[in-house]
Design a protein around this motif. Sequence first.
Motif, PDB file in Angstrom:
ATOM      1  N   ARG A 107      24.924  19.466  57.323  1.00  0.00           N
ATOM      2  CA  ARG A 107      26.105  18.804  57.860  1.00  0.00           C
ATOM      3  C   ARG A 107      26.979  18.288  56.715  1.00  0.00           C
ATOM      4  O   ARG A 107      26.456  17.800  55.703  1.00  0.00           O
ATOM      5  CB  ARG A 107      25.714  17.624  58.752  1.00  0.00           C
ATOM      6  CG  ARG A 107      24.855  18.009  59.963  1.00  0.00           C
ATOM      7  CD  ARG A 107      25.662  18.763  61.008  1.00  0.00           C
ATOM      8  NE  ARG A 107      24.840  19.243  62.096  1.00  0.00           N
ATOM      9  CZ  ARG A 107      24.615  18.560  63.226  1.00  0.00           C
ATOM     10  NH1 ARG A 107      25.142  17.353  63.388  1.00  0.00           N
ATOM     11  NH2 ARG A 107      23.870  19.090  64.180  1.00  0.00           N
ATOM     12  N   LYS A 133      37.812  34.495  53.144  1.00  0.00           N
ATOM     13  CA  LYS A 133      37.964  33.365  54.054  1.00  0.00           C
ATOM     14  C   LYS A 133      38.544  33.863  55.360  1.00  0.00           C
ATOM     15  O   LYS A 133      39.280  34.830  55.380  1.00  0.00           O
ATOM     16  CB  LYS A 133      38.882  32.286  53.463  1.00  0.00           C
ATOM     17  CG  LYS A 133      38.432  31.718  52.128  1.00  0.00           C
ATOM     18  CD  LYS A 133      39.472  30.776  51.564  1.00  0.00           C
ATOM     19  CE  LYS A 133      39.097  30.370  50.150  1.00  0.00           C
ATOM     20  NZ  LYS A 133      39.187  31.500  49.194  1.00  0.00           N
ATOM     21  N   TYR A 175      24.118  27.566  56.205  1.00  0.00           N
ATOM     22  CA  TYR A 175      24.007  28.445  55.039  1.00  0.00           C
ATOM     23  C   TYR A 175      22.766  28.059  54.253  1.00  0.00           C
ATOM     24  O   TYR A 175      22.273  26.938  54.343  1.00  0.00           O
ATOM     25  CB  TYR A 175      25.247  28.318  54.142  1.00  0.00           C
ATOM     26  CG  TYR A 175      25.322  27.005  53.393  1.00  0.00           C
ATOM     27  CD1 TYR A 175      24.897  26.911  52.067  1.00  0.00           C
ATOM     28  CD2 TYR A 175      25.794  25.854  54.010  1.00  0.00           C
ATOM     29  CE1 TYR A 175      24.948  25.699  51.392  1.00  0.00           C
ATOM     30  CE2 TYR A 175      25.844  24.655  53.339  1.00  0.00           C
ATOM     31  CZ  TYR A 175      25.425  24.577  52.033  1.00  0.00           C
ATOM     32  OH  TYR A 175      25.459  23.377  51.369  1.00  0.00           O
ATOM     33  N   CYS A 204      31.300  18.421  60.210  1.00  0.00           N
ATOM     34  CA  CYS A 204      31.054  19.762  60.756  1.00  0.00           C
ATOM     35  C   CYS A 204      29.677  20.240  60.317  1.00  0.00           C
ATOM     36  O   CYS A 204      29.059  19.686  59.411  1.00  0.00           O
ATOM     37  CB  CYS A 204      32.129  20.759  60.298  1.00  0.00           C
ATOM     38  SG  CYS A 204      32.216  21.008  58.509  1.00  0.00           S
ATOM     39  N   THR A 205      29.212  21.278  60.999  1.00  0.00           N
ATOM     40  CA  THR A 205      27.950  21.927  60.653  1.00  0.00           C
ATOM     41  C   THR A 205      28.239  23.128  59.772  1.00  0.00           C
ATOM     42  O   THR A 205      29.143  23.912  60.050  1.00  0.00           O
ATOM     43  CB  THR A 205      27.215  22.386  61.926  1.00  0.00           C
ATOM     44  OG1 THR A 205      26.912  21.237  62.721  1.00  0.00           O
ATOM     45  CG2 THR A 205      25.923  23.109  61.585  1.00  0.00           C
ATOM     46  N   LEU A 206      27.459  23.276  58.714  1.00  0.00           N
ATOM     47  CA  LEU A 206      27.627  24.394  57.775  1.00  0.00           C
ATOM     48  C   LEU A 206      26.290  25.113  57.664  1.00  0.00           C
ATOM     49  O   LEU A 206      25.379  24.653  56.980  1.00  0.00           O
ATOM     50  CB  LEU A 206      28.085  23.884  56.405  1.00  0.00           C
ATOM     51  CG  LEU A 206      29.395  23.084  56.397  1.00  0.00           C
ATOM     52  CD1 LEU A 206      29.586  22.399  55.053  1.00  0.00           C
ATOM     53  CD2 LEU A 206      30.574  23.984  56.707  1.00  0.00           C
ATOM     54  N   ALA A 245      36.654  20.657  54.637  1.00  0.00           N
ATOM     55  CA  ALA A 245      35.931  21.141  55.822  1.00  0.00           C
ATOM     56  C   ALA A 245      36.509  22.458  56.318  1.00  0.00           C
ATOM     57  O   ALA A 245      35.767  23.396  56.638  1.00  0.00           O
ATOM     58  CB  ALA A 245      35.978  20.087  56.925  1.00  0.00           C
ATOM     59  N   LEU A 287      32.451  30.416  55.352  1.00  0.00           N
ATOM     60  CA  LEU A 287      31.239  30.802  56.090  1.00  0.00           C
ATOM     61  C   LEU A 287      31.549  31.806  57.190  1.00  0.00           C
ATOM     62  O   LEU A 287      30.800  32.755  57.413  1.00  0.00           O
ATOM     63  CB  LEU A 287      30.581  29.561  56.686  1.00  0.00           C
ATOM     64  CG  LEU A 287      29.826  28.673  55.699  1.00  0.00           C
ATOM     65  CD1 LEU A 287      29.354  27.404  56.380  1.00  0.00           C
ATOM     66  CD2 LEU A 287      28.638  29.407  55.095  1.00  0.00           C
ATOM     67  N   ARG A 288      32.659  31.593  57.879  1.00  0.00           N
ATOM     68  CA  ARG A 288      33.047  32.517  58.944  1.00  0.00           C
ATOM     69  C   ARG A 288      33.271  33.922  58.397  1.00  0.00           C
ATOM     70  O   ARG A 288      32.910  34.917  59.027  1.00  0.00           O
ATOM     71  CB  ARG A 288      34.307  31.990  59.628  1.00  0.00           C
ATOM     72  CG  ARG A 288      34.577  32.577  61.007  1.00  0.00           C
ATOM     73  CD  ARG A 288      35.774  31.898  61.639  1.00  0.00           C
ATOM     74  NE  ARG A 288      35.499  30.506  61.949  1.00  0.00           N
ATOM     75  CZ  ARG A 288      36.166  29.481  61.426  1.00  0.00           C
ATOM     76  NH1 ARG A 288      37.133  29.683  60.563  1.00  0.00           N
ATOM     77  NH2 ARG A 288      35.866  28.250  61.767  1.00  0.00           N
ATOM     78  N   GLN A 327      34.349  26.045  56.201  1.00  0.00           N
ATOM     79  CA  GLN A 327      34.101  26.770  57.445  1.00  0.00           C
ATOM     80  C   GLN A 327      34.731  28.161  57.403  1.00  0.00           C
ATOM     81  O   GLN A 327      34.149  29.123  57.900  1.00  0.00           O
ATOM     82  CB  GLN A 327      34.647  25.973  58.624  1.00  0.00           C
ATOM     83  CG  GLN A 327      33.831  24.730  58.947  1.00  0.00           C
ATOM     84  CD  GLN A 327      34.456  23.908  60.056  1.00  0.00           C
ATOM     85  OE1 GLN A 327      35.580  23.444  59.955  1.00  0.00           O
ATOM     86  NE2 GLN A 327      33.725  23.735  61.132  1.00  0.00           N
TER      87      GLN A 327
END
Length: 290
Positions: free
Chosen positions: A186, A288, A88, A84-86, A207, A214-215, A211
């Motif tokens: 990534r 989260k 930050y 996945c893409t992170l 993962a 970050l969300r 995510q």
Amino acid sequence: MPLLKLGIPKGSLEEATIELFAQAGWNITAHARNYYPDIDDPDIRCALIRAQEMAPYVERGALDLGLTGLDWILESQAEVEQICTLTYSKVSNRPSRWVLVVPQDSPIQRIEDLAGKKIATELVGFTKRYLAERGIEAAVEFSWGATEAKVVEGLVDAVVEITETGSTIRAHGLRIVEDLLITETRLIANPQAMQDPSRRAKIEQIALMLQAALRARHKVALKCNVPAECLDAVVALLPSLHAPTVSHLYDRQWLALETIVDAASVRDLVPKLSAAGAQGILEYRLNKMV
């Protein structure tokens, strides 16, 4: 024996990565002159690895999982599974760009003008392939650092450098000709590790929680009390995933509302809610969001 070997990027992303893992539920403690931070999960062993070297270590299985930039994955051409893409960083959440940079008065106006020129960059392999794919022959040499200074001093005709805003480049009297690559962090895994059910489950857990953390950084929860006669007007102002949660208070003429909104919208939204009749408006941050 730990189930998973996890690579933490050493350097500019190290502190931000450790903070992200803490928000996701894992506490990582780095030690001076020690490349193996502690983590409060017996199934994980951490190692500090430079982002530039992460993908090859993950590819050959020295690490099962790691965080690095798309740029360094492409540079190494490592065969890894991109989970996945992170997005930050310590400073901002804007993706970084690798850009072609020249002096303000350079005759180079487009990528094709690099033919026969000399270019310095840390991203040598990618830059050579980028030019070759476009039929451009130029000399590309590795830069050990202070890359922008090389074009300022006239040691090379152009440089390929990483930036977020371009402000430092402009401050040095340089000009961006073209973006070559947009890169983000990534989460990558060793393909063999992903074939093992136990390690795959742990990787997917990490993962998901990263995510979710970050969300949540871009959202806040809002709660308020609303007179029944003002409910429709207030609800019309409240965006949410589906619809605001509404429940009656002990006084049946009042209702409690709760919803999730973009953090950036709160400063404009709260005065509107107040004007529409909402009272006791509370804002609180999320940890989260899945």
